[in-house]
Design a protein around this motif. Structure first.
Motif, PDB file in Angstrom:
ATOM      1  N   MET A  13      59.279 -37.014-101.641  1.00 16.31           N
ATOM      2  CA  MET A  13      58.445 -38.181-101.902  1.00 16.31           C
ATOM      3  C   MET A  13      58.769 -38.732-103.282  1.00 16.31           C
ATOM      4  N   GLY A  14      60.029 -39.071-103.393  1.00 12.77           N
ATOM      5  CA  GLY A  14      60.463 -39.474-104.720  1.00 12.77           C
ATOM      6  C   GLY A  14      60.217 -40.932-105.001  1.00 12.77           C
ATOM      7  N   LYS A  15      60.451 -41.257-106.249  1.00 14.69           N
ATOM      8  CA  LYS A  15      60.368 -42.659-106.616  1.00 14.69           C
ATOM      9  C   LYS A  15      61.654 -43.344-106.205  1.00 14.69           C
ATOM     10  N   PHE A  16      61.576 -44.620-105.982  1.00 17.11           N
ATOM     11  CA  PHE A  16      62.795 -45.370-105.672  1.00 17.11           C
ATOM     12  C   PHE A  16      63.533 -45.571-106.995  1.00 17.11           C
ATOM     13  N   ASP A  17      64.743 -45.070-107.058  1.00 20.98           N
ATOM     14  CA  ASP A  17      65.470 -45.133-108.311  1.00 20.98           C
ATOM     15  C   ASP A  17      66.115 -46.514-108.471  1.00 20.98           C
ATOM     16  N   VAL A  18      65.447 -47.338-109.274  1.00 21.68           N
ATOM     17  CA  VAL A  18      65.976 -48.700-109.471  1.00 21.68           C
ATOM     18  C   VAL A  18      66.679 -48.832-110.815  1.00 21.68           C
ATOM     19  N   SER A  19      66.861 -47.676-111.491  1.00 18.45           N
ATOM     20  CA  SER A  19      67.399 -47.751-112.850  1.00 18.45           C
ATOM     21  C   SER A  19      68.790 -48.395-112.897  1.00 18.45           C
ATOM     22  N   ALA A  20      69.598 -48.126-111.866  1.00 21.39           N
ATOM     23  CA  ALA A  20      70.969 -48.661-111.900  1.00 21.39           C
ATOM     24  C   ALA A  20      70.984 -50.185-111.795  1.00 21.39           C
ATOM     25  N   LEU A  21      69.880 -50.733-111.248  1.00 16.92           N
ATOM     26  CA  LEU A  21      69.833 -52.192-111.032  1.00 16.92           C
ATOM     27  C   LEU A  21      70.050 -52.968-112.331  1.00 16.92           C
ATOM     28  N   ARG A  22      69.492 -52.437-113.423  1.00 16.32           N
ATOM     29  CA  ARG A  22      69.550 -53.205-114.671  1.00 16.32           C
ATOM     30  C   ARG A  22      70.943 -53.219-115.295  1.00 16.32           C
ATOM     31  N   TYR A  23      71.788 -52.263-114.863  1.00 17.70           N
ATOM     32  CA  TYR A  23      73.139 -52.237-115.429  1.00 17.70           C
ATOM     33  C   TYR A  23      74.144 -53.005-114.581  1.00 17.70           C
ATOM     34  N   LEU A  24      73.688 -53.461-113.428  1.00 20.53           N
ATOM     35  CA  LEU A  24      74.617 -54.179-112.558  1.00 20.53           C
ATOM     36  C   LEU A  24      74.643 -55.659-112.928  1.00 20.53           C
ATOM     37  N   GLU A  25      75.852 -56.190-112.927  1.00 22.71           N
ATOM     38  CA  GLU A  25      75.980 -57.608-113.294  1.00 22.71           C
ATOM     39  C   GLU A  25      76.172 -58.449-112.043  1.00 22.71           C
ATOM     40  N   SER A  26      76.212 -59.760-112.269  1.00 24.87           N
ATOM     41  CA  SER A  26      76.275 -60.636-111.100  1.00 24.87           C
ATOM     42  C   SER A  26      77.527 -60.377-110.264  1.00 24.87           C
ATOM     43  N   GLU A  27      78.634 -59.984-110.910  1.00 23.26           N
ATOM     44  CA  GLU A  27      79.851 -59.756-110.111  1.00 23.26           C
ATOM     45  C   GLU A  27      79.700 -58.517-109.208  1.00 23.26           C
ATOM     46  N   HIS A  28      78.884 -57.558-109.639  1.00 22.20           N
ATOM     47  CA  HIS A  28      78.639 -56.404-108.780  1.00 22.20           C
ATOM     48  C   HIS A  28      77.933 -56.854-107.509  1.00 22.20           C
ATOM     49  N   PHE A  29      76.935 -57.732-107.679  1.00 19.50           N
ATOM     50  CA  PHE A  29      76.192 -58.198-106.507  1.00 19.50           C
ATOM     51  C   PHE A  29      77.048 -59.115-105.640  1.00 19.50           C
ATOM     52  N   ARG A  30      77.930 -59.863-106.300  1.00 21.27           N
ATOM     53  CA  ARG A  30      78.833 -60.733-105.556  1.00 21.27           C
ATOM     54  C   ARG A  30      79.702 -59.882-104.622  1.00 21.27           C
ATOM     55  N   VAL A  31      80.211 -58.783-105.169  1.00 19.37           N
ATOM     56  CA  VAL A  31      81.065 -57.904-104.358  1.00 19.37           C
ATOM     57  C   VAL A  31      80.230 -57.202-103.281  1.00 19.37           C
ATOM     58  N   LEU A  32      79.017 -56.811-103.637  1.00 20.46           N
ATOM     59  CA  LEU A  32      78.146 -56.184-102.623  1.00 20.46           C
ATOM     60  C   LEU A  32      77.880 -57.146-101.470  1.00 20.46           C
ATOM     61  N   MET A  33      77.644 -58.405-101.839  1.00 20.35           N
ATOM     62  CA  MET A  33      77.380 -59.410-100.790  1.00 20.35           C
ATOM     63  C   MET A  33      78.618 -59.621 -99.927  1.00 20.35           C
ATOM     64  N   ALA A  34      79.787 -59.633-100.584  1.00 21.79           N
ATOM     65  CA  ALA A  34      81.033 -59.799 -99.826  1.00 21.79           C
ATOM     66  C   ALA A  34      81.207 -58.632 -98.863  1.00 21.79           C
ATOM     67  N   LEU A  35      80.831 -57.442 -99.320  1.00 22.32           N
ATOM     68  CA  LEU A  35      80.911 -56.244 -98.483  1.00 22.32           C
ATOM     69  C   LEU A  35      79.944 -56.386 -97.297  1.00 22.32           C
ATOM     70  N   GLU A  36      78.763 -56.879 -97.597  1.00 21.59           N
ATOM     71  CA  GLU A  36      77.752 -57.080 -96.552  1.00 21.59           C
ATOM     72  C   GLU A  36      78.295 -58.041 -95.483  1.00 21.59           C
ATOM     73  N   MET A  37      78.931 -59.122 -95.953  1.00 23.97           N
ATOM     74  CA  MET A  37      79.456 -60.093 -94.994  1.00 23.97           C
ATOM     75  C   MET A  37      80.614 -59.527 -94.198  1.00 23.97           C
ATOM     76  N   GLY A  38      81.476 -58.803 -94.895  1.00 24.89           N
ATOM     77  CA  GLY A  38      82.614 -58.186 -94.211  1.00 24.89           C
ATOM     78  C   GLY A  38      82.163 -57.214 -93.142  1.00 24.89           C
ATOM     79  N   MET A  39      81.039 -56.545 -93.410  1.00 27.88           N
ATOM     80  CA  MET A  39      80.568 -55.533 -92.463  1.00 27.88           C
ATOM     81  C   MET A  39      79.955 -56.122 -91.203  1.00 27.88           C
ATOM     82  N   LYS A  40      79.811 -57.464 -91.198  1.00 27.02           N
ATOM     83  CA  LYS A  40      79.278 -58.078 -89.982  1.00 27.02           C
ATOM     84  C   LYS A  40      80.245 -57.863 -88.826  1.00 27.02           C
ATOM     85  N   ASN A  41      81.536 -57.777 -89.139  1.00 23.94           N
ATOM     86  CA  ASN A  41      82.479 -57.565 -88.051  1.00 23.94           C
ATOM     87  C   ASN A  41      83.580 -56.549 -88.361  1.00 23.94           C
TER      88      ASN A  41
END
Ligand SMILES: Nc1ncnc2c1ncn2[C@@H]1O[C@H](COP(=O)(O)OP(=O)(O)OP(=O)(O)O)[C@@H](O)[C@H]1O
Length: 523
Positions: free
Chosen positions: A1-29
């Motif tokens: 019953m742990g806490k949701f570890d959101v600590s890494a969120l603050r160190y991620l920059e917009s390019e990290h999320f851009r790549v994550l989103m690209a990964l999300e889109m790529g995984m559609k197919n």
């Protein structure tokens, strides 16, 4: 019953999320997305993409895998959670994330706070959690079809739950307040109470029975059936009111098995009351007596939750393992379509025109064109999302975890709730693992007998009270037990490095081909 570890969120920059989103889109197919594809969708240089992916892998937001024909990257559940949380933060819906307060077969529930520090609940849908690795590889660039991925299934389950929540809340049904939905996460109001399965005694059992039966009937009059109306999905508030949760399995009253689901819900309530409170009542609602008065089911399907989504989701639930759902489903509908088409009588000219058009379409859909079109649309979509989710906005506020000081502030409130609970005679049966030794028989003001927890609870937290508490609508020990079972399960099914053998064979084949090509050459 742990806490949701959101600590890494603050160190991620917009390019990290851009790549994550690209990964999300790529995984559609794609089962695993190759680096060049990620870099083209993200619009970043390949070297930069590789570096960013390294960071993501370190934070377990993505993983690198060897596929049958190529190697690539995969978005992890944590990565998908981070994407949703980042978007919800940008929309200023969620400001902080706290403890896990519930765990279901298909979801994880966390308590969180909005920007004004009001308590909210985050429900992360996890369809396919048991079979992420069994999902078949299937590339599909047709818009008509959906790739059978856990991303898609979890997203539509969340969409369905939110649509129903909204529609029911508007009509004053006792459900949590719907706040927002993003990808696979539903944000809703926190219900302060205990799930019926953890309630051992009620001040007025008959009244509660009537309320639940009336709820089933009212839902049916509005054209829907809950289909999972059990003690785990009803929370009893401190005022003694039942609140319904968990709607992804809801069906229309026009469903072919509607009567079965309706009767099952009714029987479920009867069984629980017989087992828990020794309350047996011969009066219960019958399906044939229901008179439909509204069309809530139609309204929900018009709100973006399409028939195809409904079909996919139902198939996933029916299979239980939430495995590849689309092959059979789509072929069924395709067959139906074909049958319908072949029924029609075309005149020869019309037929010729249709054939010509089909040829043109075939050309247009050549592999190369399809791929380019798909990349272009993925890039456009990513840019739209990046703007909507304020990806390049450095001012976007960060998510925080709870600190101890804030927790103390709310402990007083928890104690107050416990006191209220005792006064009402609603007791938590799960707090004691050994049974009912710490309960006593009490007679209420109106003369009714019920069981009540003895006064030695020593400040145990038994219900969700705030984002800062360790409380939950189910006992912390229970959540721990369930999480442990999940963990053990995944331990048993030890992760094989997927595709390793394929990659070895691929390497050998390439070597063999190379040797063959240069056979006879003298170096
Ligand atoms: N709005 C809420 N407020 C307080 N607690 C909640 C809320 N929503 C869910 N919970 C808690 O989380 C638990 C699991 O929620 P839910 O039933 O929605 O998940 P699920 O994955 O559909 O579970 P299952 O399918 O196993 O019944 C609930 O039993 C309840 O204790």
């Amino acid at each position: 019953m742990g806490k949701f570890d959101v600590s890494a969120l603050r160190y991620l920059e917009s390019e990290h999320f851009r790549v994550l989103m690209a990964l999300e889109m790529g995984m559609k197919n794609h089962e695993v997305v190759p680096l060049p594809l990620i870099s083209s969708i993200a619009g970043l240089h390949r070297g930069a993409t590789f570096r960013v992916l390294g960071d993501l892998l370190k934070n377990r937001l993505g993983s690198y895998e060897r596929g049958r024909r190529y190697d690539g990257y995969r978005l992890t559940i944590r990565g998908y959670d981070y994407l949703s949380l980042r978007a919800l933060r940008a929309r200023e819906v969620v400001g902080s994330v706290g403890n896990q307060i519930g765990v279901g077969k298909e979801s994880d529930i966390y308590i969180a706070g909005d920007s004004d520090k009001n308590d909210v609940v985050l429900k992360f849908h996890r369809l396919g959690r048991t079979s992420f690795r069994k999902i078949k590889e299937k590339r599909d660039y047709h818009k008509k079809r959906h790739y059978c991925s856990w991303l898609y299934l979890s997203r539509i389950a969340a969409l369905k739950e939110f649509s129903f929540l909204e529609a029911l809340y508007k009509r004053n049904f006792p459900v949590p307040k719907p706040i927002d939905a993003c990808r696979h996460v539903v944000v809703m109001g926190l219900v302060d109470g205990l799930t019926l399965c953890h309630v051992d005694s009620l001040p007025n059992v008959g009244e509660m029975y009537d309320k639940l039966m009336a709820l089933i009937v009212r839902l049916a009059r509005y054209g829907v059936i809950h289909s999972d109306f059990n003690e785990f999905n009803i929370i009893v508030t401190h005022e003694g009111e039942p609140i319904m949760i968990d709607f992804p399995q809801m069906v229309s009253i026009d469903h072919e098995n509607a009567e079965f689901y309706f009767n099952r819900d009714v029987q479920c309530v009867r069984d629980v009351f017989k087992r828990k409170f020794d309350f047996d009542c011969d009066e219960f609602p019958k399906f044939e007596e229901i008179e439909r008065k509204h069309n809530l089911d139609v309204e929900v399907s018009a709100s973006g939750f399409t028939k195809q989504m409904q079909l996919d989701l139902n198939q996933a639930y029916d299979k239980g393992q939430f495995e590849a759902h689309i092959e059979e489903g789509s072929s069924e509908t395709d067959e139906e379509d074909e049958e319908e088409e072949s029924d029609g009588d075309y005149d020869p000219e019309e037929l010729e025109a249709i054939q010509e058009e089909a040829e043109e379409q075939k050309d247009a859909l050549k592999q190369e064109n399809r791929f380019t079109n798909w990349i272009e649309s993925a890039q456009t979509r990513l840019n739209e999302l990046a703007t909507a989710e304020k990806l390049d906005d450095d001012e976007c506020p960060q998510l925080i975890s709870m600190d101890d000081e804030q927790q103390k502030k709310y402990e007083a409130a928890i104690k107050e709730t416990e006191q209220k609970l005792k006064e009402l005679g609603v007791s938590d049966g799960e707090a004691d693992d050994n049974g009912l030794e710490d309960h006593e028989d009490v007679t209420s003001a109106n003369g009714e007998k019920y069981r009540k927890k003895k006064d030695d609870s020593r400040g145990k937290v038994t219900q969700a009270r705030s984002i800062y508490s360790t409380g939950s609508t189910i006992a912390p020990a229970e959540i721990k037990k369930r999480l442990l079972t999940e963990k053990n399960k995944s331990k048993k099914e030890k992760l094989k490095v997927k595709g390793k053998q394929c990659a070895v064979q691929r390497g050998r084949r390439q070597n063999r081909d190379l040797l063959k090509e240069y056979e006879g050459w003298d170096f």
